[in-house]
Design a protein around this motif. Sequence first.
Motif, PDB file in Angstrom:
ATOM      1  N   LEU A 164       0.824  -1.208   0.000  1.00 42.77           N
ATOM      2  CA  LEU A 164       0.000   0.000   0.000  1.00 42.77           C
ATOM      3  C   LEU A 164       0.861   1.262   0.000  1.00 42.77           C
ATOM      4  O   LEU A 164       0.502   2.286   0.578  1.00 42.77           O
ATOM      5  N   LYS A 165       1.988   1.172  -0.692  1.00 42.66           N
ATOM      6  CA  LYS A 165       2.938   2.274  -0.751  1.00 42.66           C
ATOM      7  C   LYS A 165       2.294   3.568  -1.241  1.00 42.66           C
ATOM      8  O   LYS A 165       2.532   4.650  -0.707  1.00 42.66           O
ATOM      9  N   ALA A 166       1.424   3.420  -2.232  1.00 36.91           N
ATOM     10  CA  ALA A 166       0.903   4.612  -2.902  1.00 36.91           C
ATOM     11  C   ALA A 166      -0.273   5.279  -2.201  1.00 36.91           C
ATOM     12  O   ALA A 166      -0.721   6.327  -2.631  1.00 36.91           O
ATOM     13  N   VAL A 167      -0.776   4.679  -1.112  1.00 36.24           N
ATOM     14  CA  VAL A 167      -1.968   5.275  -0.507  1.00 36.24           C
ATOM     15  C   VAL A 167      -1.639   5.974   0.806  1.00 36.24           C
ATOM     16  O   VAL A 167      -0.615   5.718   1.418  1.00 36.24           O
ATOM     17  N   ARG A 168      -2.548   6.849   1.222  1.00 37.83           N
ATOM     18  CA  ARG A 168      -2.333   7.566   2.480  1.00 37.83           C
ATOM     19  C   ARG A 168      -2.900   6.740   3.636  1.00 37.83           C
ATOM     20  O   ARG A 168      -4.102   6.546   3.724  1.00 37.83           O
ATOM     21  N   LEU A 169      -1.999   6.242   4.479  1.00 41.61           N
ATOM     22  CA  LEU A 169      -2.399   5.370   5.583  1.00 41.61           C
ATOM     23  C   LEU A 169      -2.563   6.155   6.872  1.00 41.61           C
ATOM     24  O   LEU A 169      -1.820   7.091   7.131  1.00 41.61           O
ATOM     25  N   GLY A 170      -3.510   5.750   7.678  1.00 39.42           N
ATOM     26  CA  GLY A 170      -3.639   6.294   9.031  1.00 39.42           C
ATOM     27  C   GLY A 170      -3.697   5.136  10.010  1.00 39.42           C
ATOM     28  O   GLY A 170      -4.054   4.025   9.633  1.00 39.42           O
ATOM     29  N   VAL A 171      -3.316   5.405  11.249  1.00 40.87           N
ATOM     30  CA  VAL A 171      -3.313   4.357  12.264  1.00 40.87           C
ATOM     31  C   VAL A 171      -4.216   4.784  13.413  1.00 40.87           C
ATOM     32  O   VAL A 171      -4.146   5.921  13.882  1.00 40.87           O
ATOM     33  N   LEU A 172      -5.076   3.874  13.854  1.00 44.57           N
ATOM     34  CA  LEU A 172      -5.993   4.212  14.943  1.00 44.57           C
ATOM     35  C   LEU A 172      -6.094   3.055  15.934  1.00 44.57           C
ATOM     36  O   LEU A 172      -6.340   1.922  15.540  1.00 44.57           O
ATOM     37  N   HIS A 173      -5.873   3.356  17.210  1.00 48.08           N
ATOM     38  CA  HIS A 173      -6.047   2.326  18.240  1.00 48.08           C
ATOM     39  C   HIS A 173      -6.286   2.983  19.587  1.00 48.08           C
ATOM     40  O   HIS A 173      -6.139   4.203  19.738  1.00 48.08           O
ATOM     41  N   GLY A 174      -6.619   2.171  20.562  1.00 49.09           N
ATOM     42  CA  GLY A 174      -7.054   2.686  21.861  1.00 49.09           C
ATOM     43  C   GLY A 174      -5.973   3.368  22.678  1.00 49.09           C
ATOM     44  O   GLY A 174      -6.267   4.085  23.619  1.00 49.09           O
ATOM     45  N   ARG A 175      -4.695   3.147  22.314  1.00 51.33           N
ATOM     46  CA  ARG A 175      -3.644   3.759  23.126  1.00 51.33           C
ATOM     47  C   ARG A 175      -3.285   5.171  22.678  1.00 51.33           C
ATOM     48  O   ARG A 175      -2.489   5.838  23.338  1.00 51.33           O
ATOM     49  N   LEU A 176      -3.860   5.603  21.557  1.00 51.56           N
ATOM     50  CA  LEU A 176      -3.569   6.969  21.109  1.00 51.56           C
ATOM     51  C   LEU A 176      -4.201   7.974  22.056  1.00 51.56           C
ATOM     52  O   LEU A 176      -5.190   7.683  22.717  1.00 51.56           O
ATOM     53  N   ARG A 177      -3.630   9.182  22.072  1.00 49.15           N
ATOM     54  CA  ARG A 177      -4.252  10.227  22.874  1.00 49.15           C
ATOM     55  C   ARG A 177      -5.613  10.551  22.267  1.00 49.15           C
ATOM     56  O   ARG A 177      -5.772  10.547  21.040  1.00 49.15           O
ATOM     57  N   PRO A 178      -6.608  10.827  23.118  1.00 43.94           N
ATOM     58  CA  PRO A 178      -7.954  11.061  22.598  1.00 43.94           C
ATOM     59  C   PRO A 178      -8.025  12.110  21.493  1.00 43.94           C
ATOM     60  O   PRO A 178      -8.751  11.934  20.514  1.00 43.94           O
ATOM     61  N   ASP A 179      -7.260  13.199  21.616  1.00 39.81           N
ATOM     62  CA  ASP A 179      -7.379  14.214  20.558  1.00 39.81           C
ATOM     63  C   ASP A 179      -6.739  13.721  19.254  1.00 39.81           C
ATOM     64  O   ASP A 179      -7.142  14.116  18.170  1.00 39.81           O
TER      65      ASP A 179
ATOM     66  N   PHE B 144      -9.975  10.804   8.385  1.00 41.97           N
ATOM     67  CA  PHE B 144     -10.516   9.680   7.619  1.00 41.97           C
ATOM     68  C   PHE B 144     -11.893  10.049   7.073  1.00 41.97           C
ATOM     69  O   PHE B 144     -12.201   9.842   5.898  1.00 41.97           O
ATOM     70  N   ALA B 145     -12.722  10.636   7.927  1.00 47.49           N
ATOM     71  CA  ALA B 145     -14.064  11.029   7.497  1.00 47.49           C
ATOM     72  C   ALA B 145     -14.001  12.058   6.368  1.00 47.49           C
ATOM     73  O   ALA B 145     -14.826  12.050   5.450  1.00 47.49           O
ATOM     74  N   ASP B 146     -13.011  12.943   6.419  1.00 50.04           N
ATOM     75  CA  ASP B 146     -12.873  13.980   5.389  1.00 50.04           C
ATOM     76  C   ASP B 146     -12.172  13.480   4.134  1.00 50.04           C
ATOM     77  O   ASP B 146     -11.995  14.228   3.170  1.00 50.04           O
ATOM     78  N   GLY B 147     -11.686  12.270   4.164  1.00 51.11           N
ATOM     79  CA  GLY B 147     -11.021  11.718   2.981  1.00 51.11           C
ATOM     80  C   GLY B 147      -9.544  12.046   2.881  1.00 51.11           C
ATOM     81  O   GLY B 147      -8.916  11.776   1.852  1.00 51.11           O
ATOM     82  N   ALA B 148      -8.969  12.623   3.944  1.00 52.73           N
ATOM     83  CA  ALA B 148      -7.537  12.930   3.897  1.00 52.73           C
ATOM     84  C   ALA B 148      -6.698  11.682   4.167  1.00 52.73           C
ATOM     85  O   ALA B 148      -5.497  11.661   3.925  1.00 52.73           O
TER      86      ALA B 148
ATOM     87  N   LYS C  55      -6.907  10.544  18.334  1.00 54.74           N
ATOM     88  CA  LYS C  55      -7.969   9.679  17.803  1.00 54.74           C
ATOM     89  C   LYS C  55      -8.981  10.521  17.027  1.00 54.74           C
ATOM     90  O   LYS C  55      -9.368  10.188  15.917  1.00 54.74           O
ATOM     91  N   ASP C  56      -9.378  11.602  17.668  1.00 53.90           N
ATOM     92  CA  ASP C  56     -10.388  12.455  17.060  1.00 53.90           C
ATOM     93  C   ASP C  56      -9.892  13.023  15.729  1.00 53.90           C
ATOM     94  O   ASP C  56     -10.598  13.013  14.723  1.00 53.90           O
ATOM     95  N   ARG C  57      -8.613  13.465  15.744  1.00 49.58           N
ATOM     96  CA  ARG C  57      -8.059  14.068  14.532  1.00 49.58           C
ATOM     97  C   ARG C  57      -8.008  13.035  13.413  1.00 49.58           C
ATOM     98  O   ARG C  57      -8.404  13.294  12.270  1.00 49.58           O
ATOM     99  N   ILE C  58      -7.552  11.824  13.745  1.00 51.18           N
ATOM    100  CA  ILE C  58      -7.413  10.801  12.706  1.00 51.18           C
ATOM    101  C   ILE C  58      -8.775  10.387  12.153  1.00 51.18           C
ATOM    102  O   ILE C  58      -8.965  10.258  10.946  1.00 51.18           O
TER     103      ILE C  58
END
Length: 751
Positions: free
Chosen positions: A565-580, A589-593, A582-585
């Motif tokens: 998946l080299k060519a795509v924009r990846l994001g990572v989301l899991h429970g250990r991230l800081r809440p803000d 994702f919702a905005d298509g970025a 999580k919200d940003r990611i």
Amino acid sequence: MVTVHEPLGKTVGPKTAKIFGEAFEIETIGDLLRHYPRRYQRHGELTDLASLRIGEHVTVLAQVARVTSRPMGHRKGQIIEVTVTDGVGSLILTFFTVRGNSYTRQLPLGAHGLFSGEVSTFRNRRQLVHPDFELINAAAAGTELAAEYAAELIPVYPATRKLPSWKIAKSVRTVLDVLDIGDDPLPAEVRERYRLVGLAEAIRGIHLPLDDQDRKRAVDRLKWDEAFVVQTALAQRRRASAALPAMPRPAEADGLAAAFDERLPFTLTDGQREAGLTIATDLGCAHPMHRLLQGEVGSGKTVIAVRAMLQVVDAGGQAALLAPTEVLAQQHHRSVTEMLGPLGQAGRLGGAEKSTRVTLLTGALGASARREALLDAASGAAGIVIGTHALLQERVQFADLGLVVVDEQHRFGVEQRDVLREKAQDGRPHVLVMTATPIPRTVAMTVYGDLDVSTLSELPAGRPSIATHVVPAADKPRYLERAWERIREEVERGQQAYVVCPRIGGDDGPGSEPDGDGTGSGGPDGSGPDGSALDGSAEQGPPSAAGRPPLAVLDLAPALEQGPLKAVRLGVLHGRLRPDDKDRIMREFADGAIDVLVATTVVEVGVDVPNATTMVVMDAERFGVSQLHQLRGRVGRGTVAGLCLLVTEAAQESKSRERLHAVAATLDGFKLSRLDLEQRREGDVLGATQAGRQSSLRLLTLLRDEELIVQARGEATTLVDSDPELVRHPGLAAAISDLLGPDQAEFLEKA
Ligand code: ADP
Ligand code: MG
């Protein structure tokens, strides 16, 4: 004579009673009588010895075939080996003795006996070392056991080393001889109508059945007790709650709810309209609504909740929406704010003339934002407060809480629902709980017996379908490559995708805790102190089929980034991230970025990004059936068909693989939840919602005894209508307090 409430010691002696207490928490006569046989051994019919599993504590009926002895290696004494047989296979009983060999006399050839011990192996043969035993055939005449086992069926009890099955049987007989069973909890009319035997006969029949008929009559009757007693308790509870006063919050013709309806960009489904009307009516009543809204993933439950909340706001009250995860709370806050538009901008520029305020309250807020949110809730400025477990904290107060909505109810315990309810001034707000994990009717009747149920069975029109495929990564590596290729194709078309792993990775190392709190779907509470920890996790399923630690987000994401998946924009989301974060990611994702979100099950419930069309679940066999169905519900939400790939290394013929194929074969959540429930133990089903309740169900199985439960509920409701306090049914009243125990009686009262 003894009654069921008396301690066991008086009848069987303090020493035996102590052993019962230690082994099975059996303290009273009644406890012993509810310790039912696990199975019955037919007289003369020997146990199939091939079925014994190593490590199990067993009680087998077998025939003595041979007794040999040899001296013990270097020490004094002998090893006695008794071979017993079921006519086909054999089992060795090993005894060590320094005194003479009395076993030849005690275990004459051809004798039938019950042997009890833990199965182990020695030189590839299965054995019981120093088993307890009792002979039961004519050869043993003279022992009282001959009489004990005269009947056709010999009860085999759950037993321990100290308390073998026949000792239990003996105690039961002793008790039965002097028992005064008391008033029958089942009214005579009910017994007649359903041809049920009396309680005394049933108790005797389950412990000492004369034959199969006798046993069956006993089981039928005792099942009825279990269903009827619980249903009567629930009927009483429904009646009591219907009598409680609550503030009516009737609909207003030109309020926010009506304005909201006009703003909706779609027409409601018939199911939504119907459920909406029912709820609107409930809210207008002068006693509290307790309603469960269950509906397939994506059936549009949120809109119904928002309409209900607005109706309460119109009537001058506030509503709280409790979500199980930070991610979901944030998403609800965003989408509700968006749906309301100017209607939700009270006191702000551009707010409509008649409007309210939507406030988010989670453990993630900074100090000043939190202070503001708390103030909004307490002052009443916020009509709608959305949050996680943070809402349950003591310092959260409301000016006038009229409605509590619990989203994804299966993620919460009953206590949490209650904590929030108690924040209402009079402690009696209306309550709407929602779940996308539908449950069969009888389970609902028992687990949620106090709730009325509305069901959304249809999806909004025009929903595309979701295709699900099992991808066998071990035998067909090419298939997995193809999965990544599919994601690339979707992204090229402007769509988005999820890749879900069972584990976070990084610091957690192999074998450590999965993401979040480990409740998975269906678990009760377990939230962290700040209430933000409940961020989904893989069920502690079977060890990975591949015999390696389950795949982790933090390992897979970089591998995909550098590889397929080299060519795509990846994001990572899991429970250990800081809440803000999580919200940003989630927002990106919702905005298509972000094109592809590599995540744990933090995305399991409720996440709604219609542009996402593909989901790849790694190590899919690690997830439960309902959990997979929930995960899959994240795609196919827009206009483009969804694709869900269940990647597994589980062997082709395995049970895990079968489960995955079952998920792939249907999109019907009701069917799948049934399948899920069938695979769990009943106690787990009930335990998830009401710890302890399972102790009252021993014979009844919710999935198989539907008809009986429905009948019992009908009878119980009629009876409670005519005798609410059960003054004319003392046996039943006693059975309720017995069977439910003090804790649960309190639990019933509280609700
Ligand atoms: P769930 O029941 O799983 O919680 P949601 O409430 O999240 O489902 O709804 C899923 C999506 O369907 C949302 O994007 C919502 O706006 C949309 N939706 C709800 N009702 C309708 C409808 N009647 N017609 C079209 N779309 C709808
Ligand atoms: Mg939802």
